[in-house]
Design an enzyme around this catalytic site. Structure first.
Site, PDB file in Angstrom:
ATOM      1  N   ASP A 179      -9.196  -7.495   1.992  1.00  0.00           N
ATOM      2  CA  ASP A 179      -7.802  -7.690   1.597  1.00  0.00           C
ATOM      3  C   ASP A 179      -7.704  -7.170   0.178  1.00  0.00           C
ATOM      4  OD1 ASP A 179      -5.296  -8.505   0.805  1.00  0.00           O
ATOM      5  OD2 ASP A 179      -5.497 -10.557   1.566  1.00  0.00           O
ATOM      6  N   VAL A 180      -7.011  -6.044  -0.008  1.00  0.00           N
ATOM      7  CA  VAL A 180      -6.985  -5.410  -1.334  1.00  0.00           C
ATOM      8  C   VAL A 180      -6.222  -6.236  -2.357  1.00  0.00           C
ATOM      9  CG1 VAL A 180      -7.277  -3.086  -0.404  1.00  0.00           C
ATOM     10  CG2 VAL A 180      -4.957  -3.975  -0.807  1.00  0.00           C
ATOM     11  N   ASN A 210      -6.324   3.839   0.342  1.00  0.00           N
ATOM     12  CA  ASN A 210      -5.272   4.234   1.275  1.00  0.00           C
ATOM     13  C   ASN A 210      -4.390   3.069   1.710  1.00  0.00           C
ATOM     14  OD1 ASN A 210      -3.991   5.903   3.469  1.00  0.00           O
ATOM     15  ND2 ASN A 210      -5.155   4.506   4.768  1.00  0.00           N
ATOM     16  N   TYR A 253       8.837   0.059  -3.985  1.00  0.00           N
ATOM     17  CA  TYR A 253       7.905   1.080  -3.459  1.00  0.00           C
ATOM     18  C   TYR A 253       7.741   2.236  -4.441  1.00  0.00           C
ATOM     19  CZ  TYR A 253       5.764   4.300  -0.122  1.00  0.00           C
ATOM     20  OH  TYR A 253       4.908   5.175   0.521  1.00  0.00           O
ATOM     21  N   LYS A 271       4.286   3.456  -6.355  1.00  0.00           N
ATOM     22  CA  LYS A 271       3.699   4.783  -6.176  1.00  0.00           C
ATOM     23  C   LYS A 271       3.704   5.590  -7.474  1.00  0.00           C
ATOM     24  CE  LYS A 271       2.588   4.334  -1.882  1.00  0.00           C
ATOM     25  NZ  LYS A 271       1.161   4.292  -1.485  1.00  0.00           N
TER      26      LYS A 271
END
Length: 278
Positions: free
Chosen positions: A63-64, A90, A154, A158
């Site tokens: 779990d990142v 990713n 988002y 990013k």
């Protein structure tokens, strides 16, 4: 000279998603040794079996959002293979919702997975990748440069990944480690299916049928990533026609880096820096 993938140990987070699966298959076909990491233990086990379940494919759960779990998983991968050459961060999620409606916890989750998760993955991978003068690669998006409404969370995540990787690149280049980011436009995956099933997403991007928001094939994204790894690229843009808007924000970056940040001064600053605890 190309950085050939045959025999390289590659760690891939988010391995069971659409892009993750396609990348794992492409890397495996080129002879890479794979450490596949994702949330769902059963899905990872099935993916390992689908790739032959040999000594060159290993799977683990992670779990990142948890530093301890990321560190444990990547250390286990390094222990299994005896080292790591490439780390691909990713894992990611997407939601289309405006600020006035988005729940604060949803914003936090997107940032924690998409941005903090990359940082945790790179931090855990660096001690191993550094030993082999390898490559750290983060999957970002064209959303790092083109900031849509209903995606503040988002686009921020990013753009943060892109900026973070530019900074980390300066820190680790003295170690012989390269750092890259991937910036694809829309492409077909299960995540994209959710966007197309969302009336708000369809309204904003026109169903991604044409124009600026037209989807590209998943295979085109995978080919771009593989080429980027083989050449240890800093910036991978898919499709290439989007290169100008992606590169424009960093037009003066190389000049500033060359003039303003010398490797010896960076090394001294790293030696003087604390760990961020207060």
């Amino acid at each position: 000279m190309a950085y050939e993938l045959a025999g390289r140990v590659v760690v891939l987070t988010g391995s069971t998603g659409g892009l993750g699966r396609a990348l794992a298959s492409a890397l495996h076909a080129r002879g890479a040794r794979l450490a596949l990491l994702d949330l769902d233990q059963e899905a990872v086990a099935a993916q390992v079996r689908s790739l032959g379940a040999g000594a060159d494919v290993w799977g683990g759960t992670v779990d990142v959002r948890s530093w301890a779990k990321v560190e444990q998983a990547i250390d286990a991968a390094a222990g299994h293979f005896g080292g790591i050459d490439v780390v691909i961060a990713n894992a990611g999620i997407a939601i289309a919702s405006p600020m006035e409606k988005l729940a604060p916890e949803a914003f936090d989750r997107v940032i924690d997975v998409n941005l903090n998760g990359v940082w945790r993955t790179f931090k855990a991978g660096l001690p191993h990748v550094g030993q082999r003068q390898g490559y750290l690669l983060a999957i970002s998006s064209m959303a790092a440069f083109v900031h849509s409404p209903l995606q503040a969370h988002y686009t921020a995540s990013k753009a943060g990944v892109w900026a973070m990787c530019d900074s980390v690149r300066l820190e680790v280049r003295r170690l012989g480690v390269s750092v890259g980011t991937v910036h694809p436009t829309f492409f077909a995956t299960a995540m994209m299916d959710e966007v197309l099933a969302d009336p708000a997403g369809v309204k904003i991007w026109g169903g991604n049928r044409g124009g600026l928001w037209k989807m590209v094939p998943l295979e085109q994204v995978v080919a771009g990533v593989i080429d980027g790894i083989r050449h240890r690229r800093e910036l991978i843009v898919v499709p290439r026609r989007n290169g100008f808007p992606a590169r424009a924000p960093g037009f003066f970056r190389r000049f500033v880096e060359r003039v303003g940040f010398r490797d010896d001064e960076i090394a001294q600053a790293i030696a003087l820096a604390g760990d961020g605890r207060r």
